[in-house]
Motif scaffolding. Structure first.
Motif, PDB file in Angstrom:
ATOM      1  N   UNK A 354       0.826  -1.208   0.000  1.00 13.07           N
ATOM      2  CA  UNK A 354       0.000   0.000   0.000  1.00 13.07           C
ATOM      3  C   UNK A 354       0.863   1.262   0.000  1.00 13.07           C
ATOM      4  N   UNK A 357       2.627   1.830  -3.252  1.00 12.10           N
ATOM      5  CA  UNK A 357       1.658   2.330  -4.232  1.00 12.10           C
ATOM      6  C   UNK A 357       1.480   3.840  -4.071  1.00 12.10           C
ATOM      7  N   UNK A 358       1.491   4.301  -2.822  1.00  6.81           N
ATOM      8  CA  UNK A 358       1.338   5.735  -2.580  1.00  6.81           C
ATOM      9  C   UNK A 358       2.557   6.536  -3.016  1.00  6.81           C
ATOM     10  N   UNK A 372      -4.228   4.209 -11.686  1.00  6.72           N
ATOM     11  CA  UNK A 372      -5.594   3.771 -11.418  1.00  6.72           C
ATOM     12  C   UNK A 372      -5.739   2.281 -11.736  1.00  6.72           C
ATOM     13  N   UNK A 374      -3.402  -0.077 -11.615  1.00  4.35           N
ATOM     14  CA  UNK A 374      -2.792  -0.944 -10.597  1.00  4.35           C
ATOM     15  C   UNK A 374      -3.550  -0.883  -9.279  1.00  4.35           C
ATOM     16  N   UNK A 375      -4.137   0.289  -8.967  1.00  2.00           N
ATOM     17  CA  UNK A 375      -4.901   0.408  -7.722  1.00  2.00           C
ATOM     18  C   UNK A 375      -6.144  -0.476  -7.736  1.00  2.00           C
ATOM     19  N   UNK A 376      -6.809  -0.539  -8.878  1.00  7.52           N
ATOM     20  CA  UNK A 376      -8.038  -1.338  -8.951  1.00  7.52           C
ATOM     21  C   UNK A 376      -7.746  -2.815  -8.717  1.00  7.52           C
ATOM     22  N   UNK A 379      -5.688  -2.782  -4.468  1.00  7.36           N
ATOM     23  CA  UNK A 379      -6.370  -2.449  -3.209  1.00  7.36           C
ATOM     24  C   UNK A 379      -7.241  -3.600  -2.705  1.00  7.36           C
TER      25      UNK A 379
ATOM     26  N   UNK B   6       6.873   2.269 -16.620  1.00  2.89           N
ATOM     27  CA  UNK B   6       5.655   1.983 -15.878  1.00  2.89           C
ATOM     28  C   UNK B   6       4.764   1.089 -16.738  1.00  2.89           C
ATOM     29  N   UNK B   7       3.516   0.897 -16.297  1.00  2.00           N
ATOM     30  CA  UNK B   7       2.632  -0.058 -16.966  1.00  2.00           C
ATOM     31  C   UNK B   7       2.465   0.285 -18.452  1.00  2.00           C
ATOM     32  N   UNK B  73      -0.923   9.770  -9.003  1.00  3.80           N
ATOM     33  CA  UNK B  73      -0.680   9.767  -7.560  1.00  3.80           C
ATOM     34  C   UNK B  73      -1.784   8.979  -6.881  1.00  3.80           C
ATOM     35  N   UNK B  74      -1.416   7.858  -6.238  1.00  5.59           N
ATOM     36  CA  UNK B  74      -2.423   6.960  -5.672  1.00  5.59           C
ATOM     37  C   UNK B  74      -3.255   7.640  -4.597  1.00  5.59           C
ATOM     38  N   UNK B  75      -2.608   8.411  -3.705  1.00  2.00           N
ATOM     39  CA  UNK B  75      -3.405   8.989  -2.614  1.00  2.00           C
ATOM     40  C   UNK B  75      -4.388  10.028  -3.149  1.00  2.00           C
ATOM     41  N   UNK B  77      -5.823   9.801  -6.159  1.00  2.00           N
ATOM     42  CA  UNK B  77      -6.894   9.038  -6.811  1.00  2.00           C
ATOM     43  C   UNK B  77      -7.843   8.445  -5.761  1.00  2.00           C
ATOM     44  N   UNK B  78      -7.293   7.995  -4.622  1.00  2.00           N
ATOM     45  CA  UNK B  78      -8.150   7.488  -3.542  1.00  2.00           C
ATOM     46  C   UNK B  78      -9.096   8.600  -3.082  1.00  2.00           C
ATOM     47  N   UNK B  81     -11.930   9.042  -5.350  1.00  2.00           N
ATOM     48  CA  UNK B  81     -12.934   7.978  -5.190  1.00  2.00           C
ATOM     49  C   UNK B  81     -13.824   8.261  -3.982  1.00  2.00           C
TER      50      UNK B  81
END
Lengths: 400, 96
Positions: A354, A357-358, A372, A374-376, A379, B6-7, B73-75, B77-78, B81
């Protein structure tokens, strides 16, 4: 007069023999007399600068003021004082970082004339410091935009280092009165927020994108405003990654308090309903697992980023977390059964994954579509790992 | 940045070569150098190197480039949501 003297005699002993300057002649006689007295043995400091204004403070990094048709412009030092370094350390540790900024407007370095280049930058103090320290041998105007104390690239992404802010700041500083050319040199990374062709249309200034890094600016200026390809690409060296770690950690104390509280409470649950000794002993193991998860996700993964297998950050963090979890299990093996060991390993893996990822938000190469994606996937797996860890940890207390 | 990939296959970047006027701004502003100029037209050399920062599209005077820009940035994007796109706060003390 004599009355005044006698009043001051208790503290002022030696009279000064300094001549009184012409500029003080207009003052009342009593003031002049007081000025001649030296208080407590040391001579008084210099007079206030004529640039001081009530309610304003002169800043350490300003060395002088240059007169221009648009008014006085502060000339800034090109080396850092201890106060600048102290501010940098505070910002890097995340202490009051949002306030580490300077007033927007026009500044200068060296002895710029109407033909001198105009370098545009953000008002985050770290950005401003990085720029001015590279300008030791340069005479230039420095136009600082109000990016709310945010660096160039992030501010451009948030539309703060923007076309409208640039146009507005050029107009408000009367830049057209100060320079006779129409070129603005912007950091390349500002291009996310500034449309060069719109600036040209609105105020007639031509935007030239300079290099990504400030250290290439002298070369860029010397080469007639051109950047070599290497000066136009972002990098993410080990040092550039490691320097971001303290800020990653600065986000953690608040959630960590609740995590650790929960860890100790959960660890106390067992056959005797609740045992304080179990809460302490087993809670410590869970706390260590959490700390190792942080180490894995927020310190080791960012540092070793290019060498850890996997493309997604969640996978990289999980790998390091799993290795850390295995190390803990070896450390605590005499106190652990299978389910307990499984719980600790899942815990470090999920936390490491986690936090890694951040870290995507701190990198200069992750696309939002990729993050997005990878998060889907990640998580739900991280949440599942934590639930299984929880069940296994409580279950182990009953089994043991 | 060759060390950092990256991906693949996720970017929203598109280039309409017919609309391209050959000004070369995309090549100048891309922080990953994924564009190059050929026959007075831009070309995408490394699509998976794109991080969707949006600099190229913003500075394209011919609107020949399309991309959904944003921060990877994951945080952030969270937050979008949980709180919705308009309330999500990137910045302040939290991130960049």
């Amino acid at each position: 007069m004599s009355q005044k003297n006698s009043q001051h005699n208790s503290c002022c002993e030696k009279p000064s023999h300094e001549p009184v300057g012409i500029q003080t002649a207009a003052r009342p006689i009593t003031d002049v007399a007081q000025q001649n007295e030296v208080c407590c043995g040391s001579p008084p400091g210099p007079e206030s600068s004529r640039y001081e204004k009530p309610g304003y403070a002169l800043l350490d990094f300003v060395e002088a003021f240059v007169q221009t048709p648009a008014g006085p412009v502060p000339r800034v030092k090109t080396d850092l004082q201890w106060r600048d370094h102290a501010g940098t350390i505070r910002a890097r540790l995340g202490i009051n970082r949002a306030q580490h900024k300077i007033a927007p407007g026009l500044y200068c370095v060296g002895k710029p004339d109407a033909q001198a280049p105009v370098l545009v930058t953000a008002n985050y103090k770290l950005t401003f410091d990085a720029l001015r320290t590279e300008l030791k041998a340069v005479s230039a105007w420095v136009l600082v935009l109000d990016t709310r104390g945010i660096n160039v690239w992030c501010a451009a992404g948030k539309n703060l280092f923007s076309t409208t802010e640039l146009i507005d700041r050029v107009n408000r500083t009367d830049l057209k009165k100060v320079v006779s050319h129409n070129r603005l040199i912007l950091p390349q990374l500002a291009a996310t927020g500034v449309a060069a062709h719109h600036v040209k249309k609105a105020i007639g200034f031509k935007v030239i994108y300079g290099p990504v890094r400030t250290l290439d600016i002298p070369k860029f200026l010397a080469n007639g405003f051109t950047s070599e390809p290497s000066m136009r690409k972002v990098t993410f060296s080990t040092l550039e990654r490691v320097i971001l770690i303290p800020v990653e950690l600065a986000h953690l104390p608040k959630p960590s308090f609740w995590v650790l509280l929960a860890a100790f409470v959960i660890s106390g649950i067992g056959i005797q309903v609740f045992s304080f000794s179990a809460a302490w002993v087993r809670g410590m193991m869970l706390a260590v697992a959490y700390a190792v998860g942080i180490l894995a996700g927020a310190i080791v993964t960012p540092t070793l980023l290019p060498w850890i297998p996997g493309k997604s950050f969640a996978v990289k963090g999980a790998i390091i977390g799993l290795i850390g979890g295995a190390a803990i299990v070896v450390l605590f093996q005499s106190n652990l059964q299978f389910w307990g060991a499984l719980a600790l390993m899942l815990c470090t893996t999920a936390v490491g994954s986690y936090l890694a990822m951040n870290f995507t938000g701190s990198t200069p190469f992750t696309s939002p579509s990729g993050v997005e994606k990878e998060m889907r996937k990640a998580i739900p797996l991280q949440a599942l790992a934590l639930i299984v860890a929880l069940v296994a940890w409580v279950g182990a207390a009953f089994a043991g | 940045m060759e060390n950092f990939r990256y991906l693949p296959g996720v970017t929203t970047l598109t280039l309409n070569r017919k609309a391209c006027v050959g000004c070369g701004m995309c090549e100048v502003v891309c922080p990953h150098g994924i564009f190059s100029m050929h026959d007075n037209k831009a070309r995408i050399d490394d699509l998976d190197g794109c991080m969707e920062c949006g600099a190229c599209a913003k500075n394209c005077p011919a609107d020949a480039i399309g991309v959904t820009p944003g921060v990877g940035c994951a945080s952030y994007i969270i937050q979008t949501w949980i709180k919705g796109k308009n309330v999500a706060a990137c910045g302040s003390e939290k991130c960049c």
